[in-house]
Structures are given as C-alpha cells and as structure tokens.
Design a protein around this motif. Sequence first.
Motif, mmCIF file in Angstrom:
data_model
loop_
_atom_site.group_PDB
_atom_site.id
_atom_site.type_symbol
_atom_site.label_atom_id
_atom_site.label_comp_id
_atom_site.label_asym_id
_atom_site.label_seq_id
_atom_site.Cartn_x
_atom_site.Cartn_y
_atom_site.Cartn_z
ATOM 1 N N THR A 124 3.893 -2.143 -8.083
ATOM 2 C CA THR A 124 2.724 -2.860 -7.569
ATOM 3 C C THR A 124 1.634 -2.948 -8.632
ATOM 4 O O THR A 124 0.975 -3.991 -8.806
ATOM 5 C CB THR A 124 2.183 -2.148 -6.319
ATOM 6 O OG1 THR A 124 3.233 -2.059 -5.342
ATOM 7 C CG2 THR A 124 1.025 -2.919 -5.709
ATOM 8 N N ARG A 169 9.447 11.054 -2.595
ATOM 9 C CA ARG A 169 8.395 11.032 -3.597
ATOM 10 C C ARG A 169 8.718 10.069 -4.742
ATOM 11 O O ARG A 169 7.845 9.344 -5.235
ATOM 12 C CB ARG A 169 8.170 12.440 -4.157
ATOM 13 C CG ARG A 169 7.538 13.412 -3.160
ATOM 14 C CD ARG A 169 7.521 14.822 -3.720
ATOM 15 N NE ARG A 169 6.938 15.779 -2.801
ATOM 16 C CZ ARG A 169 5.640 16.074 -2.737
ATOM 17 N NH1 ARG A 169 4.791 15.493 -3.571
ATOM 18 N NH2 ARG A 169 5.196 16.947 -1.872
ATOM 19 N N PHE A 209 4.616 2.172 1.632
ATOM 20 C CA PHE A 209 5.706 2.757 0.861
ATOM 21 C C PHE A 209 6.201 4.053 1.512
ATOM 22 O O PHE A 209 7.406 4.329 1.536
ATOM 23 C CB PHE A 209 5.250 3.027 -0.572
ATOM 24 C CG PHE A 209 4.742 1.801 -1.293
ATOM 25 C CD1 PHE A 209 5.167 0.525 -0.929
ATOM 26 C CD2 PHE A 209 3.828 1.918 -2.333
ATOM 27 C CE1 PHE A 209 4.699 -0.609 -1.588
ATOM 28 C CE2 PHE A 209 3.361 0.801 -3.000
ATOM 29 C CZ PHE A 209 3.786 -0.462 -2.623
ATOM 30 N N MET A 210 5.280 4.850 2.044
ATOM 31 C CA MET A 210 5.669 6.079 2.736
ATOM 32 C C MET A 210 6.482 5.759 3.988
ATOM 33 O O MET A 210 7.487 6.415 4.272
ATOM 34 C CB MET A 210 4.423 6.883 3.103
ATOM 35 C CG MET A 210 3.691 7.502 1.924
ATOM 36 S SD MET A 210 4.630 8.876 1.194
ATOM 37 C CE MET A 210 4.521 10.083 2.513
ATOM 38 N N THR A 268 0.831 -1.198 0.000
ATOM 39 C CA THR A 268 0.000 0.000 0.000
ATOM 40 C C THR A 268 0.866 1.249 0.000
ATOM 41 O O THR A 268 2.045 1.202 0.382
ATOM 42 C CB THR A 268 -0.905 0.042 1.236
ATOM 43 O OG1 THR A 268 -0.075 0.145 2.416
ATOM 44 C CG2 THR A 268 -1.772 -1.202 1.329
ATOM 45 N N THR A 269 0.262 2.348 -0.386
ATOM 46 C CA THR A 269 0.983 3.619 -0.374
ATOM 47 C C THR A 269 1.447 3.965 1.035
ATOM 48 O O THR A 269 2.547 4.515 1.222
ATOM 49 C CB THR A 269 0.087 4.745 -0.926
ATOM 50 O OG1 THR A 269 -0.246 4.442 -2.279
ATOM 51 C CG2 THR A 269 0.810 6.086 -0.887
ATOM 52 N N GLU A 270 0.650 3.647 2.038
ATOM 53 C CA GLU A 270 1.056 3.922 3.419
ATOM 54 C C GLU A 270 2.334 3.165 3.771
ATOM 55 O O GLU A 270 3.251 3.718 4.396
ATOM 56 C CB GLU A 270 -0.064 3.518 4.381
ATOM 57 C CG GLU A 270 0.280 3.788 5.841
ATOM 58 C CD GLU A 270 -0.811 3.337 6.795
ATOM 59 O OE1 GLU A 270 -0.583 3.438 8.018
ATOM 60 O OE2 GLU A 270 -1.870 2.877 6.326
ATOM 61 N N ARG A 311 4.811 2.189 -6.147
ATOM 62 C CA ARG A 311 3.408 2.114 -6.583
ATOM 63 C C ARG A 311 3.313 1.585 -8.014
ATOM 64 O O ARG A 311 2.453 0.749 -8.329
ATOM 65 C CB ARG A 311 2.752 3.484 -6.473
ATOM 66 C CG ARG A 311 2.506 3.934 -5.058
ATOM 67 C CD ARG A 311 1.877 5.310 -4.998
ATOM 68 N NE ARG A 311 0.553 5.322 -5.594
ATOM 69 C CZ ARG A 311 -0.219 6.407 -5.667
ATOM 70 N NH1 ARG A 311 0.206 7.555 -5.183
ATOM 71 N NH2 ARG A 311 -1.413 6.339 -6.208
ATOM 72 N N VAL A 341 8.402 6.327 -3.472
ATOM 73 C CA VAL A 341 6.997 5.929 -3.323
ATOM 74 C C VAL A 341 6.346 5.738 -4.695
ATOM 75 O O VAL A 341 5.624 4.765 -4.932
ATOM 76 C CB VAL A 341 6.218 6.963 -2.487
ATOM 77 C CG1 VAL A 341 4.716 6.687 -2.532
ATOM 78 C CG2 VAL A 341 6.720 6.964 -1.053
ATOM 79 N N SER A 342 6.616 6.642 -5.614
ATOM 80 C CA SER A 342 6.043 6.541 -6.949
ATOM 81 C C SER A 342 6.509 5.279 -7.666
ATOM 82 O O SER A 342 5.720 4.587 -8.322
ATOM 83 C CB SER A 342 6.406 7.778 -7.767
ATOM 84 O OG SER A 342 5.922 7.690 -9.085
#
Length: 332
Positions: free
Chosen positions: A327, A317, A291-292, A287-289, A324, A320-321
């Motif tokens: 994924t 940034r 990854f952050m 999830t993005t969370e 994502r 995370v990008s």
Amino acid sequence: MIPFEYRRPTSAQDAVAMVTARPDAAYLGGGTNLVDHMKLGIAAPQLLVDVSRLPLADVEEIADGGLRIGAGVRNSDLAAHPLVRSRYPALSRALLAGASGQLRNLATTGGNLLQRTRCPYFQDVTTPCNKRDPGTGCSAIGGYLRYHAIFGASEECVATHPSDMAVALAMLDARVVVHNVDGARRIPLADFYRLPGDRPDQDTVLTHGQLITAVELPAPPPAAQSTYRKVRDRASFAFALVSVAAELVLDSGGAEITSARIALGGVAHKPWRATEAEAVLRRAPATTETFMRAARAELAAAKPLDGNAFKVDLTQRTLVSVLRSLTEEASR
C-alpha cells in the motif's frame, strides 16, 4: 550410487517417448534435487533422460501480454530477466530468496516446480515416511514439527512444499504447459499440486512420462504492486517458515483495494492460495484493520501441530506487514 542408463533426447517428443516407455525412467534437468535423492537412496531411476539441452530455455512475451517461460530457464537467469524484474517483481524476489547462487545457476524452472519436500523424515531413509514409501507411516507426526503444515495436512503426511518460486507463480495465476504422448495441455498452477490426503507420495497431478515444457504468466493488472517476503531461521540457505507472495491494485485515490492476489509458502503441502483473505480485501479500504481482518479470515482454517503453533501468528504478522508495504509503495 546405483548404476543407471543415460540418454539425451533431441526433442520434447523424444524425451516423453523415452520416459513413458520405461516405468523406471526419470527426467534430468539441473539435477539439484534428483541427484541428491539418488545419493540418499530416496530415488533409484534406472534410466535418466537429460532434458537440459532441449530448446526450452527462452523467456518470451505472448499474445495476451503475458510471459512464456521455458522449463529449461535457469533460476538465476529468470530472476535477472528484465521483463520479470519489471512486470513480476514478486517472482524475481522469490527466486532470489531460494537456495544459493550456485544452485540457482543450475536449477531450472521445470525442476523447481517438481522439487520434493525437505521434511527431515522424508530425507532420512532409516525412518518411516508415507511420501517416500507409502503405507509405512509418518514419522513427523509426534516428532519434530517446526517446519510443517498448518493447512491441508492429513493423517498420512504433514510436510510442506519447499519451493519459493512456486508460491509466487501460484499468486500470479500461472499455467503449467505439459507435454505427453498425445500433445500439450495447460494446467492452472492452482490445480497442479495435490494436498496429501491418503496418497502423499503423489505431489502433483502429473502422470509418469509427462514433461513440463513451459510456464505461462498472464499480463499483470495495470498499476499492480507485488512482492515476495520469506521468513526463515537464518538469512540464507534456509527454507521458509512462512512466506507471502502478494499483489495489490488500489483505486486512483489509493484508498480502496480493487484487486488482490495472495499465496502463502511454508504452511502447506502445496503453495497455499489465500482465497479467504483475497475475498476480504476486494473493494475494501486499504487499511491495517482490513489487512488484519483478511489475515484472520484466512487463518481461521489453520490447524497447527504440536511444535508449530507459532506459525499462525507469524503468518498473520507477515501478511499484514506485506500488505502495508504494498500500500505504501502504491501511494508513492
């Protein structure tokens, strides 16, 4: 340019013997870095030993399912090789992100690993530089720092490593095959480069006369997705402000990360393996969370300089990008 001797050995053993016997000798591959430095007065070898015609230009599968890349393989050929494109797309993309087509047609795998920093003060022989001339000082500190390190720097040097290819190889757990007068040994790429410490003039663990003859890659994990992304000031012919090489493997349902490998470029004196981020990602939801959290864990150790603090946010940034996007690719 200063006068120099030129020799063309017929084997790796001959090349090693020639350079080992002469403290003022250097290897010549594609010459895309060394010749520039000779013109600028940064390097002044008295003997060039040309290894570009040695039988080191093959790409072949090895017993464990991995790949052996000869040190003489040209960057363009390696980027286009079918096995590299299909099994190691991050490496192919990293190579294509580096330099121009003309340079990639000349530059070799071994030479790419050994290219030196593009810090403007290292390139300018009128300025003090501990990497070029140990003990003279670091002109970058207090100077122009936009491209410089946020990890692993020292009071002696804050330069970054320029190679895109090396960042991808660091992520892929590559091994560097090195020959010396006693034979061959393999060095994990993670151990091949040095942080500057108090000897920034020593980029790698190699000693004089040792010759890179190949790079070996382990087989990629089943169902792995990998990529390389480079962020720079202009779309071509520019070195990375930040780059990310990453590989993810998700479980069969695509919800959990089973393995992760990440390396960062443009942020340290060597390709920076993001071990803190990897630890957060393993067995965590994709999830993005997550990854952050992984990016923040890695960047907690960052020490930006006056003029490059933006790299911390940019690295977060970009990482995370990239995660994502991997994924999303895995779920297709």
